[in-house]
Design an enzyme around this catalytic site. Structure first.
Site, mmCIF file in Angstrom:
data_model
loop_
_atom_site.group_PDB
_atom_site.id
_atom_site.type_symbol
_atom_site.label_atom_id
_atom_site.label_comp_id
_atom_site.label_asym_id
_atom_site.label_seq_id
_atom_site.Cartn_x
_atom_site.Cartn_y
_atom_site.Cartn_z
ATOM 1 N NE ARG A 56 38.353 36.313 50.699
ATOM 2 C CZ ARG A 56 39.223 36.614 49.745
ATOM 3 N NH1 ARG A 56 39.916 35.654 49.169
ATOM 4 N NH2 ARG A 56 39.408 37.867 49.368
ATOM 5 C CD GLN A 64 39.424 31.264 49.422
ATOM 6 O OE1 GLN A 64 39.206 32.431 49.076
ATOM 7 N NE2 GLN A 64 40.615 30.833 49.791
ATOM 8 C CG ASN A 103 46.216 31.165 43.083
ATOM 9 O OD1 ASN A 103 45.929 32.335 43.302
ATOM 10 N ND2 ASN A 103 46.175 30.641 41.858
ATOM 11 C CG PHE A 114 37.172 30.625 44.412
ATOM 12 C CD1 PHE A 114 36.442 31.253 43.403
ATOM 13 C CD2 PHE A 114 38.538 30.467 44.225
ATOM 14 C CE1 PHE A 114 37.050 31.718 42.264
ATOM 15 C CE2 PHE A 114 39.153 30.926 43.073
ATOM 16 C CZ PHE A 114 38.405 31.552 42.099
ATOM 17 C CG LEU A 123 38.763 36.459 39.750
ATOM 18 C CD1 LEU A 123 37.864 35.543 40.551
ATOM 19 C CD2 LEU A 123 39.931 36.936 40.602
#
Length: 519
Positions: A56, A64, A103, A114, A123
């Protein structure tokens, strides 16, 4: 940027990721996030991330990876279940190059992680930051995002992790689990091999048939009963099953029973093989041996008690005590009696001294001691006259006010205003008595007090002074239009009337100056 680096705590531990974009050095915060770092280091040692892809990529956000399935839905932690988040107040998503756990919700960390490609403040408090990319390898990490991606953020040509290497392990107890499993399997195999029984290959022997027959007899005998020796196992007439030497229970020489052992040897030589008689003999032998041991212990105890009684002087053991020892014991007893009598006499003397204390106090004393005693008595009397701390603050204030009012009344006209002091009536009587007592004490202590203090106490003339106020004269309200010494001129320069007035005055001054110049 330097301020950000200063706020971050120091790292301990380092891991190298060899990717298709180049090497990436990751330093770990193992003290701030021990669970996440332990999980990451253990998975790197186990080659868990080898061959995994970066599945990703969101440009300008994150890259990620860490999923062995490559779908973003796989991977598990070393704990066998998702572990909790670990947040630290000095670790924030305030720059690129940070490594954090991916997660699906709170406390749902597995193996996926990541890299941050830019600042991600939203985040913070949601993902565990456990490491950072250091050195020039930061540019290799940024190259991970230089890929074409689909609509669901999956790269068309995803980069991969070739291998991992732990350069500095912050956990000494964390080791490669694959090697541990291999060693455990090898040890299990060796244990299985050692437990397996060897079989004889009789075809290799020159006397194979006879050996097979002997082996069968030994096997059947071992199955039927416990093997003691080949004499009992084989039916060979040359081998006797009777023992030539009896299996005696050996005891120390001092406890050996000579009569019983000889009788048992005699019975063994006669060939008595009856098991019932043997068991009865063994029981009898054990009983007699126990009895002999008990008798010997009793004898030792008696000897020990006799020595103890001789040492303490009881039990008629005077022959063990020397005459010198008797003399020393007698002197010790006398000294004890004398010490006891002396102690009693000292106690009696102290009691008599306490009774005669008043007589001793009447001895002549110096002037300094007498002055000290007088001052001490005065101090104690004043202290007793003071109001105790346990009384309420209101009662103490009212008592002081009543005392002062009585002094003013006596110094003045001698009569108090009943209307103003009616609420103090309950305190006045007690205060009068206290005042009289204090006056007596003052007279007695006049010779001891200083001259200045005495003068200050006697200066009560101000108490008789009366308060005289000016007569109240009715004042009429002043008119704002009247001008006198109390009138203050207040002018606002911005007011239009004042502006016109200033212009007119200026014009008149100019005209006066013009006429003067003409003259």
């Amino acid at each position: 940027m330097s301020n950000i680096y200063v706020q971050e705590p120091p790292t301990s531990g380092k891991v190298l990721l060899v990717t298709t974009s180049g090497d990436i050095d990751i330093e770990l915060w193992s003290k701030e996030t021990p669970k996440a770092c332990r999980n990451f280091v253990q998975l790197c040692l186990d080659d868990y991330y080898d061959g995994t892809i970066i599945h990703r990529i969101i440009k300008g956000f994150i890259a990620q990876g860490g999923d062995p399935t490559g779908t973003g839905e796989g991977g598990e932690s070393i704990y066998g279940a998702p572990f909790k988040d670990e947040f630290h107040q000095r670790l924030k998503f305030n720059r690129r190059g940070l490594v954090a756990m991916a997660n699906a919700g709170p406390n749902d960390n597995g193996s996926q992680f990541f890299f941050t490609l830019d600042r991600c403040d939203h985040l913070s408090g949601k993902h565990t930051i456990f490491g950072k990319v250091t050195g020039p390898t930061l540019y290799n990490m940024l190259q991970l995002a230089d890929r074409e991606v689909t609509a669901d953020d999956r790269p068309l040509n995803p980069p991969s992790i070739k291998r991992t290497e732990v350069l500095a392990n912050p956990f000494p107890d964390v080791e490669r689990r694959a090697a541990q499993k291999l060693e455990a399997n090898q040890s299990d195999e060796l244990a299985v091999k050692s437990k397996s029984r060897a079989t004889k290959n009789f075809s290799l022997l020159s006397f194979g048939e006879e050996a097979e027959d002997d082996e069968e007899e030994v096997t059947t005998a071992s199955k039927s009963k416990k093997i003691v020796s080949s004499h009992d196992a084989l039916d060979d007439p040359k081998l006797s099953s009777q023992a030539a030497i009896t299996d005696e229970r050996r005891e120390p020489a001092e406890f050996a029973p000579p009569t019983e052992s000889s009788s048992r040897l005699k019975r063994k030589k006669e060939g008595s093989d009856q098991s019932a008689s043997d068991s009865s003999d063994d029981d009898r032998y054990n009983t007699e041996m126990k009895q002999r041991v008990a008798d010997k212990l009793r004898q030792k105890k008696k000897v020990k008690d006799s020595h103890l009684s001789a040492a303490t002087g009881h039990g008629g053991a005077e022959e063990f005590i020397s005459p010198r020892q008797r003399e020393l014991d007698r002197k010790k007893a006398e000294l004890r009696r004398e010490a006891l009598l002396l102690k009693k006499s000292m106690l009696k003397k102290t009691d008599e001294d306490d009774e005669d204390g008043d007589v001793k106090d009447e001895a002549p004393q110096s002037e300094a001691v007498q002055d000290y005693r007088k001052q001490r008595e005065q101090y104690s009397d004043r202290k007793k006259s003071q109001i105790k701390k346990g009384s309420s603050r209101e009662a103490q204030a009212l008592a002081l006010l009543a005392k002062f009012s009585n002094r003013v009344t006596k110094a003045g006209s001698g009569e108090a205003d009943s209307s103003s002091l009616s609420h103090l009536s309950k305190y006045s009587e007690d205060e009068d008595e206290k005042e009289e007592d204090e006056e007596k004490k003052k007279k007695d202590a006049a010779a001891v007090d200083d001259v200045a203090g005495a003068a200050a106490e006697d200066d009560s003339g101000w108490l008789s002074h009366s308060l005289v106020c000016e007569e109240t004269v009715e004042r009429i309200a002043k008119d704002a239009s009247t001008v006198n010494e109390d009138t203050y001129a207040i002018t606002d320069p911005r007011h239009p009337i004042n502006k016109r007035r200033r212009k007119a005055e200026k014009r008149r001054e100019e005209q006066k100056g013009y006429h003067r110049h003409r003259r």
